[in-house]
Design a protein around this motif. Structure first.
Motif, PDB file in Angstrom:
ATOM      1  N   GLU A 322      60.353  -5.978  20.207  1.00  0.00           N
ATOM      2  CA  GLU A 322      59.746  -5.285  19.063  1.00  0.00           C
ATOM      3  C   GLU A 322      58.159  -5.430  19.183  1.00  0.00           C
ATOM      4  N   ASP A 323      57.732  -6.367  19.833  1.00  0.00           N
ATOM      5  CA  ASP A 323      56.395  -6.522  20.025  1.00  0.00           C
ATOM      6  C   ASP A 323      55.757  -5.383  21.383  1.00  0.00           C
ATOM      7  N   GLN A 324      56.523  -5.360  22.229  1.00  0.00           N
ATOM      8  CA  GLN A 324      56.268  -4.360  23.442  1.00  0.00           C
ATOM      9  C   GLN A 324      56.464  -3.137  22.867  1.00  0.00           C
ATOM     10  N   ALA A 325      57.279  -2.848  22.030  1.00  0.00           N
ATOM     11  CA  ALA A 325      57.613  -1.404  21.637  1.00  0.00           C
ATOM     12  C   ALA A 325      56.359  -1.122  20.743  1.00  0.00           C
ATOM     13  N   SER A 326      55.872  -1.984  19.834  1.00  0.00           N
ATOM     14  CA  SER A 326      54.652  -1.654  18.991  1.00  0.00           C
ATOM     15  C   SER A 326      53.551  -1.352  19.885  1.00  0.00           C
TER      16      SER A 326
END
Length: 841
Positions: A322-326
Motif C-alpha cells: 500500500e505504501d509503494q502504491a501510494s
C-alpha cells in the motif's frame, strides 16, 4: 459644503476590513509564522542577492550585477535605487503578508470598480471575491509570480478610474487611474500591462460608439485627452525603469536582435521571440472549457489520483504494498492537455460563467458588447499555435506582442471581465432593473446553455475527449522500467496508463457534474427570487457563499498549507553547501563558477553564492543566449569557459555528493592579446570561438585561444584604429577594485596593446576611462569587452551609468508628488461632496 458623514463611509470601511480578514483566513499558516515557499520567489532571492547586499552595504543604486550569465543589467528583476515612491505605497499593502496582501488588493480594486459602477455594495463584495479567488491568481501566487499577481490585482482599479474620467469626474478618475496604473507599471510585468492596454482600447472603442450615438463627441474627446494625460503622468514614477527596459529589451532574447542566422526561427518575419519558444504554453481549444469545469483536463501535473483510484488499484493488483502504491500513485500526472506542464487550470467559477452568459442576455447597456468582444478575442488568442492562422498573424503584426510568450496568460482578460459582467447581471436583477416576470425566462436560457454544456461534458465527454497526454508514452516507458523489476510484469506501464486514463475521465465527469449542480443551485436561487420566495439579501448572501465556497475549495488544491514551510527550513535553502563554502573561501572578489549539479540555465539559487555562468532569467541578453546555444548547451567549450574566467566547476561525485574543481586555465579578469582576428559576420565570429569541449581530449584544429587572439567584428575597426598590438613579457592587467556599477583595473605594458576583459559587453551604459579619459569599448569574442590601451602604466575604470535611467529618474519625484497631490484632493472632494457618480448607461 456638506459636513463629513462618517456613517456613510463606515459600511465601505467595514467591507475593506472584511476583505483583509478573509484574505488572512485563507492565509492562516502565515499567521502561525510559516513562510510561503514560492519557487520563483526563491529564484528571485538568489538572483538578486549580490545586488541587494551591495545596495544594503553601500546605499548606491544597483543597475548591474555579475551574479548570473556572466553579468547583466538588473532592470528586469531588481529595482534598488531611484525615486519611484509607488514602492512605498505597495509596501503598505504588503503589511498583511503573503499571500494575503495579493488577495486583499485584488478584492479592494475590484470593489472600487463595483462602487464606480454603482453596483450594490453587497453584490460588489461577491464580485470582488470571485475575481480575487479565480484559480489562476492563487496558482501564480504559489509559484512566486508576484509582479504578475500585483498587476492583475490593480487591473480593475485602472478601469474604474478610466470610467470616472469618461463621466467627467476628472479628479477622482485621475487619482484612481493614475495611481493604479503607476502601481502596475512599477511591477514591470509588461505582458499583463499589455493585456490591460487591450482592455482599455476595447473600452474606449465602446465609449466612442456610445458618444457617437448620443452625439457627445466633444465630451469624449476631452475625456480621452484627460485619460491620455493621466497615463502619461503615471509613466513618470516608472520612467527610469521604462526607458532602461525599452533600451535593454533590444539586446535581450525577447528583443530578437541576434545577428546569427544559424540558430533562429527562419519563419520569423520580424524581431521578438522565436515562435516555437513563444507559443509553447498555448491553451488547447478544448481546454478552454476548464473555465467552467476545472477538472476537465486533469487539473494539474502535481495532483495525484485519489488513494482508491484506478491507478492505486492497478498498482496494488501487481503485488505492490500500500505504501509503494501510494507513492507511485502520486507520481502519475493527471493533466493531459497539450501544454508542456500545468500547475492548475484557469477556472473562473461555474456560477460566474453562468452569470456571464446571463449578463449577455439581460444587460441592456452597450458596454456589454465590448466586454464580450475582448473576452472572445482573448480566448482565441490563448489558443496560440492551436489557432495559428490568426495568432501567428497577430504575433507578427501587433506592436510588441512578439516580445511575450505563454499565450494562455491572456486569459487574465476574461478572468477579469467574466465576473464584471456576471456580477453586473446579478445586480440588475437584485435592484429590480430587470422585471421579475422576465428573470426566470432569461435565467432558464443561461442555465440550459452552461448547465447543459456541463452535462454534455460529464455524460458524453468520452465521445470527443480521449484523455491521453502527449507525454503518456514516456510515462508508460518509465513505469515499465520501474515496475518490470518490482512486479515482474512487462505490461505494467500500459496497465498504469490505462488506469490513469480512467482516473482522468472520472475526474472530468465528477467535475462537470459538480459544475452542473452549482449552476442548478444558482438558477434555483434566482427562480426563488423571481417568485418572491426569498429576499434580495438572501439571494446575494446565498450566491456569494456558493461562489466563494466553490472557488476557495478549488483554490485549496493549488495553494494550501503544504505550500508553506517553517521559516528556518525556508532560510536553509540559502545555506551554502560544503562545496559552496570551499569556493567562497577564495578571497578573490571576482571570478565565475559553473555549477553542473543544478539546472545550469534554469536555477537562480546558485547565484546567491557565486557569480555564475548560468542562472535563471527569461530576459537574458541575446548574445549570451547565442553563446549558450552554440558553445555551452549540451557540451561546454573549454576555451569559452576560460575566457569567461570560470575559475571553479562544481560537479556531482555520486551518492548526492558535490565536488568542486579549480580550473587552472581560466583567463582571469583581463589580459592583453597577441593579435586580432577580424571577422565580417556574427556567424563567423561565433564559429571562430570553436575549440575543444570540456573533458574532450580531441583537439580542434586551429581552435580558439582567448589569451592569444581576440575575435572582433570589422565594424569596430574605427574604434580601435590601430594596425597591430603588442605586449611585452611582463604585460598584465590586474583588478584594482571590484564593484557592480563601477570596476577598475591597473594595466602594465611597454607596448600599445589590446586589453580583453572577461566582462559582458553591453553598449547602453558602460563607459571606459583610461586615466580619466574616456575610450571606446569594442565587443570581442562575441560577448566580452575590449579596449585599446596605450603603452605604460594606466588606471582603467569602467562605469555603468545609463543615461536612460538617470534622465528618467528625474521625472519620478515630480510625477509622484503630482499623483499623490491629486489623490489627496480627490479624497477631500469625495469626503465633502460624497459619491455623486452616475451609473453606467
Amino acid at each position: 459644503m456638506q459636513s463629513f458623514d462618517f456613517k456613510k463611509f463606515l459600511p465601505h470601511l467595514l467591507i475593506v476590513v472584511g476583505f483583509a480578514v478573509l484574505a488572512l483566513m485563507y492565509s492562516y499558516p502565515s499567521l502561525q509564522g510559516k513562510v510561503l515557499s514560492q519557487g520563483d520567489n526563491i529564484s528571485w532571492k538568489g538572483m538578486s542577492h549580490e545586488a541587494s547586499a551591495y545596495h544594503d552595504s553601500t546605499g548606491k543604486d544597483v543597475l548591474w550585477s555579475n551574479s548570473m550569465f556572466g553579468g547583466m543589467p538588473t532592470y528586469t528583476y531588481y529595482g534598488a535605487g531611484g525615486h519611484n515612491f509607488m514602492w512605498q505605497l505597495q509596501t503598505a499593502f504588503s503589511i498583511l503578508g503573503k499571500p494575503a496582501c495579493f488577495l486583499f488588493v485584488a478584492m479592494l480594486c475590484f470593489y472600487i470598480l463595483m462602487s464606480v459602477l454603482e453596483i450594490d455594495m453587497w453584490v460588489g463584495i461577491v464580485g470582488a471575491i470571485a475575481f480575487a479567488f479565480s484559480t489562476y491568481n492563487v496558482i501564480i501566487i504559489g509559484a512566486g509570480h508576484e509582479t504578475k499577481m500585483w498587476c492583475i490585482a490593480y487591473m480593475p482599479a485602472v478601469i474604474a478610474g478610466l470610467l470616472l474620467i469618461y463621466r467627467s469626474k476628472y479628479l477622482p478618475g485621475i487619482a484612481i487611474m493614475g495611481i493604479a496604473f503607476a502601481l502596475m507599471l512599477t511591477q514591470s510585468h509588461y505582458q499583463i500591462i499589455y493585456y490591460e492596454g487591450i482592455i482599455i482600447l476595447f473600452a474606449v472603442a465602446g465609449l466612442l460608439a456610445i458618444a457617437i450615438k448620443e452625439n457627445n463627441i466633444k465630451r469624449f474627446i476631452i475625456s480621452s485627452l484627460v485619460a491620455l494625460g493621466t497615463a502619461a503622468i503615471a509613466l513618470g514614477p516608472n520612467m527610469a525603469g521604462l526607458l532602461t527596459t525599452a533600451e535593454y529589451s533590444k539586446a535581450t532574447m525577447r528583443g530578437g536582435q541576434s545577428e546569427l542566422t544559424m540558430n533562429h526561427d527562419k519563419q520569423k518575419t520580424g524581431g521578438g521571440l522565436d515562435k516555437d519558444y513563444a507559443f509553447s504554453w498555448s491553451n488547447g481549444i478544448g481546454e478552454t472549457f476548464c473555465i467552467l469545469v476545472p477538472g476537465l483536463y486533469g487539473r494539474a501535473d502535481g495532483l495525484s489520483p485519489e488513494a482508491n483510484s484506478n491507478v492505486y488499484q492497478a498498482l496494488t493488483g501487481m503485488g505492490l504494498s500500500e505504501d509503494q502504491a501510494s507513492q507511485l500513485n502520486a507520481r502519475v500526472p493527471m493533466y493531459w492537455g497539450p501544454q508542456p506542464f500545468l500547475s492548475g487550470p484557469v477556472y473562473f467559477g461555474a456560477i460566474i460563467c453562468f452569470l456571464f452568459v446571463l449578463g449577455i442576455i439581460i444587460i441592456r447597456s452597450p458596454h456589454k458588447w465590448w466586454i464580450v468582444a475582448v473576452s472572445v478575442l482573448a480566448i482565441i488568442m490563448s489558443w496560440g499555435k492551436h489557432f495559428a492562422g490568426l495568432n501567428y498573424f497577430l504575433f507578427d503584426t501587433l506592436p510588441g506582442l512578439n516580445k511575450f510568450r505563454t499565450p494562455s496568460m491572456i486569459l487574465v482578460i476574461p478572468q477579469f471581465l467574466f465576473p464584471l459582467l456576471g456580477i453586473w447581471a446579478l445586480n440588475d436583477i437584485v435592484t429590480g432593473k430587470i422585471p421579475k416576470a422576465e428573470v426566470w425566462k432569461k435565467v432558464k436560457t443561461a442555465a440550459i446553455i452552461t448547465g447543459g454544456l456541463c452535462l454534455l461534458l460529464a455524460i458524453g465527454g468520452r465521445m470527443f475527449l480521449d484523455f491521453k497526454s502527449p507525454t503518456d508514452e514516456r510515462i508508460e516507458q518509465g513505469f515499465n522500467q520501474m515496475l518490470g523489476q518490482m512486479s515482474h510484469n512487462s505490461n505494467a506501464g500500459s496497465q498504469v496508463l490505462k488506469a490513469a486514463i480512467e482516473d482522468r475521465s472520472s475526474m472530468a465527469t465528477n467535475s462537470a457534474l459538480w459544475s452542473a449542480v452549482l449552476i442548478a443551485a444558482a438558477a434555483g436561487l434566482l427562480w426563488a427570487f423571481s417568485k418572491n420566495k426569498i429576499k434580495p439579501s438572501m439571494l446575494v448572501l446565498s450566491m456569494g457563499i456558493l461562489i466563494a465556497a466553490d472557488l476557495i475549495k478549488e483554490d485549496w488544491n493549488y495553494l494550501n498549507d503544504r505550500n508553506y514551510t517553517e521559516a528556518n527550513d525556508y532560510d536553509a535553502t540559502f545555506e551554502p553547501r560544503t562545496v559552496d563554502k570551499q569556493i567562497l573561501a577564495d578571497k578573490d572578489p571576482y571570478y565565475r563558477v559553473l555549477d553542473l549539479t543544478r539546472d545550469t540555465y534554469n536555477d537562480a539559487v546558485q547565484a546567491y553564492f557565486h557569480k555564475c555562468i548560468g542562472g535563471y532569467q527569461a530576459a537574458k541578453m541575446e548574445i549570451y543566449q547565442d553563446l549558450i546555444d552554440i558553445q555551452m548547451k549540451n557540451k561546454f567549450n573549454a576555451q569559452v569557459l576560460n575566457m569567461l574566467n570560470t575559475k571553479y566547476i562544481i560537479f556531482n561525485a555520486g551518492q548526492d555528493k558535490q565536488q568542486q574543481q579549480q580550473n587552472p586555465d581560466a583567463c582571469g579578469n583581463a589580459w592583453f592579446v597577441d593579435n586580432i582576428k577580424w571577422v565580417a559576420t556574427a556567424d563567423e565570429e561565433m564559429q571562430s570561438l570553436n575549440a575543444n569541449y570540456l573533458g574532450d581530449t580531441t583537439k580542434v584544429s586551429n581552435g580558439f585561444e582567448p589569451k592569444k587572439t581576440a575575435i572582433i567584428r570589422n565594424t569596430f575597426k574605427n574604434d580601435i584604429n590601430a594596425s597591430s598590438f603588442q605586449k611585452d613579457s611582463a604585460a598584465q592587467i590586474k583588478l584594482a577594485q571590484y564593484g557592480l556599477d563601477d570596476i577598475s583595473f591597473i594595466s602594465t605594458n611597454s607596448k600599445e596593446g589590446l586589453g580583453v576583459f572577461s566582462d559582458i559587453y553591453y553598449e547602453k551604459g558602460w563607459k571606459a576611462f583610461i586615466d580619466g579619459k574616456e575610450t571606446p569599448i569594442v565587443k570581442a569574442d562575441y560577448v566580452l569587452r575590449a579596449i585599446k590601451i596605450p603603452a605604460g602604466n594606466h588606471k582603467i575604470e569602467f562605469h555603468f551609468h545609463p543615461d536612460s535611467f538617470y534622465n528618467g529618474d528625474k521625472l519620478a519625484i515630480i510625477t509622484c508628488i503630482i499623483l499623490f497631490g491629486i489623490a489627496i484632493a480627490a479624497i477631500v472632494q469625495v469626503v465633502r461632496k460624497g459619491n455623486t457618480t452616475a451609473p453606467v448607461k
